[in-house]
Design an enzyme around this catalytic site. Structure first.
Site, short mmCIF file in Angstrom:
data_model
loop_
_atom_site.label_atom_id
_atom_site.label_comp_id
_atom_site.label_asym_id
_atom_site.label_seq_id
_atom_site.Cartn_x
_atom_site.Cartn_y
_atom_site.Cartn_z
N LYS A 144 0.82 -1.22 0.07
CA LYS A 144 0.03 0.03 -0.13
C LYS A 144 0.95 1.30 -0.11
CE LYS A 144 -4.39 -1.78 1.58
NZ LYS A 144 -5.20 -1.85 2.74
N LYS A 227 -5.08 -9.63 -8.12
CA LYS A 227 -6.10 -9.97 -7.38
C LYS A 227 -7.11 -8.98 -8.01
CE LYS A 227 -6.34 -8.18 -3.39
NZ LYS A 227 -6.33 -7.67 -1.82
N LYS A 230 -10.60 -3.48 -5.29
CA LYS A 230 -11.50 -2.21 -5.14
C LYS A 230 -10.83 -1.21 -5.89
CE LYS A 230 -13.38 -3.43 -0.79
NZ LYS A 230 -12.94 -3.41 0.59
P1 TYM Z 1 -11.02 -6.06 2.32
O1 TYM Z 1 -12.33 -4.80 2.62
O2 TYM Z 1 -10.00 -5.62 1.47
O3 TYM Z 1 -11.69 -7.46 1.75
C1 TYM Z 1 -12.88 -7.98 2.46
C2 TYM Z 1 -13.09 -9.37 2.29
O4 TYM Z 1 -12.93 -9.85 0.96
C3 TYM Z 1 -11.74 -10.66 0.62
N1 TYM Z 1 -11.41 -10.42 -0.60
C4 TYM Z 1 -11.11 -11.35 -1.53
N2 TYM Z 1 -11.35 -12.87 -1.58
C5 TYM Z 1 -11.22 -13.38 -2.68
N3 TYM Z 1 -10.76 -12.69 -3.86
C6 TYM Z 1 -10.30 -11.43 -3.90
N4 TYM Z 1 -10.06 -11.05 -4.99
C7 TYM Z 1 -10.47 -10.80 -2.68
N5 TYM Z 1 -10.70 -9.23 -2.56
C8 TYM Z 1 -11.10 -9.04 -1.13
C9 TYM Z 1 -10.79 -10.15 1.76
O5 TYM Z 1 -9.88 -11.32 2.02
C10 TYM Z 1 -11.72 -10.25 3.05
O6 TYM Z 1 -11.94 -11.27 3.74
N6 TYM Z 1 -8.53 -5.82 6.62
C11 TYM Z 1 -9.55 -6.61 5.95
C12 TYM Z 1 -10.85 -5.91 6.76
C13 TYM Z 1 -10.81 -6.11 8.19
C14 TYM Z 1 -10.91 -7.45 8.81
C15 TYM Z 1 -10.99 -7.24 10.30
C16 TYM Z 1 -11.53 -8.89 8.25
C17 TYM Z 1 -10.51 -5.22 9.16
N7 TYM Z 1 -10.59 -5.98 10.54
C18 TYM Z 1 -11.09 -8.30 11.07
C19 TYM Z 1 -11.67 -9.97 9.16
C20 TYM Z 1 -11.41 -9.62 10.46
C21 TYM Z 1 -9.90 -5.96 4.48
O7 TYM Z 1 -9.07 -5.03 4.25
O8 TYM Z 1 -10.78 -6.65 3.92
#
Ligand code: TYM
Length: 364
Positions: A144, A227, A230
């Site tokens: 990032k 990947k 967003k």
């Molecule tokens: P975030 O917002 O980037 O993504 C949310 C969830 O979607 C999954 N994901 C994917 N899975 C498969 N293929 C992809 N291309 C893909 N892109 C995203 C992510 O693995 C995630 O499960 N750090 C986390 C948010 C968070 C969190 C937490 C999650 C904050 N605190 C506590 C679990 C527990 C995040 O940025 O997810």
């Protein structure tokens, strides 16, 4: 057995009975051996098919298998600057998407992270137990900040500690996420273990990451080695959960593939990342495996397969989008679900924080 013995039993007996009483009060607050499931997403940009297949779909399936907590992680999102109005809108919209996908407030606690202040209270406490070397290893911070020196801030560096607190403040035992979160989950386990060892008490369970086998990592439609995300500048790289049928059809038609038809087995997808990705998406939506898809579709051309994939996507996402539009026409209903959820979540976190404060000797 009475908790407080006679004077003759002495101070030692009194102390141990007193701590038993405390343990009982704390222990009484939660059913032992119950699965506790927590997960969340950042309210940034559009939620896409990767979020749905990698995480959201399994959140819905896990309802009823334990106590479920699903949060919109707005405090994680602000580690990269967000326009305030956009953040507010995206937070409500993300909650609406959870609901539209099938998260049921009667079965799960659905809330916004910043409405539960104990997430940040525990972050500080866990930060005191986290060696810098552990954070230095986190690849997401490196990704990032690469090419963005202005993003090198304490909040972004400490992001994984906030994430550990998100999980541990509910004493979560299971965390359904996509593969990109695996390193953060490993760190969460390390931090939980470090805390337990430092105070010689099993305060936190070591949470298990629950990563989908087929849809752990959904890739970009334009580049099968990247990947689906967003933040991709091309909207053609992802299927947004709000895309209508025509947009889905167009994006799948334009999705990169190669000239060969579908192979008969998974080995035949090696070196064909875009083909592999489309088969993975198909299998995840159909609730089957890539091997099974290939067994029945070997030799099919990608132009035919893409049409079938489009139909499957529309069948899955169409009702979700319709429900989303319905929910978004009544923001007060979403707000009232989120307020009730935050209240329930706060009750849970207060129990953990009482125990944590006691264990580390904070006053009061
Ligand atoms: P975030 O917002 O980037 O993504 C949310 C969830 O979607 C999954 N994901 C994917 N899975 C498969 N293929 C992809 N291309 C893909 N892109 C995203 C992510 O693995 C995630 O499960 N750090 C986390 C948010 C968070 C969190 C937490 C999650 C904050 N605190 C506590 C679990 C527990 C995040 O940025 O997810």
């Amino acid at each position: 057995m009475p908790f407080f013995g006679t004077v003759g039993q002495g101070l030692v007996g009194f102390r141990s009975r007193f701590s038993m009483l405390k343990e009982r009060i704390i222990g009484r607050t939660r059913e032992p051996n119950m699965r506790r499931i927590l997960s969340g997403m950042q309210p940034t940009g559009f939620l896409h098919l990767g979020n749905y297949l990698g995480a959201l779909k399994s959140w819905v399936a896990m309802q009823g298998t334990g106590a479920c907590f699903y949060a919109v992680m707005d405090l994680n999102a602000i580690t990269i600057p967000q326009p305030p109005d956009e953040l507010r809108r995206a937070t409500r919209r993300t909650a609406a998407l959870y609901l539209a996908a099938g998260v049921d407030p009667a079965k799960s606690t659905l809330f916004v992270q910043s409405a539960v202040p104990d997430h940040t209270a525990l972050t500080w406490i866990l930060a005191t137990q986290t060696p810098l070397g552990w954070l230095n290893r986190m690849t997401q911070y490196k990704d990032k900040t690469a090419g963005h020196r202005d993003r090198e801030r304490l909040g972004l560096f400490a992001y994984p500690v906030l994430m550990a607190a998100d999980i541990l403040v509910y004493k979560a035992t299971h965390v359904p996420v996509g593969e990109d979160q695996k390193q953060h989950l490993e760190l969460t386990r390390d931090i939980a273990g470090a805390f337990n060892r430092a105070f010689s008490r099993e305060v936190f369970p070591l949470p298990e990451p629950m990563i989908q086998t087929e849809a752990a990592r959904i890739m970009s439609l334009r580049d099968g080695t990247k990947k689906m995300s967003k933040s991709d500048t091309s909207d053609y790289a992802r299927i947004n959960l709000t895309d209508d049928a025509d947009t889905i059809a167009l994006k799948i038609r334009k999705a990169k593939t190669d000239a060969d038809p579908l192979p008969g087995e998974v080995k035949g997808l090696e070196g064909r990342p875009e083909a592999d990705n489309l088969v993975t998406i198909y299998a995840a939506l159909a609730g089957t495996t890539r091997a099974e898809v290939l067994r029945t579709r070997a030799g099919t051309s990608f132009s035919t397969f893409k049409k079938d994939l489009t139909d499957l996507l529309v069948v899955h996402l169409g009702p979700l989008t319709a429900r989303l539009n319905e929910l978004e026409s009544d923001p007060a209903q979403i707000d009232s679900i989120l307020h009730a959820g935050a209240e329930k979540a706060r009750e849970e976190t207060q129990k953990t924080m009482r125990e944590v404060r006691d264990v580390i000797g904070l006053y009061g």
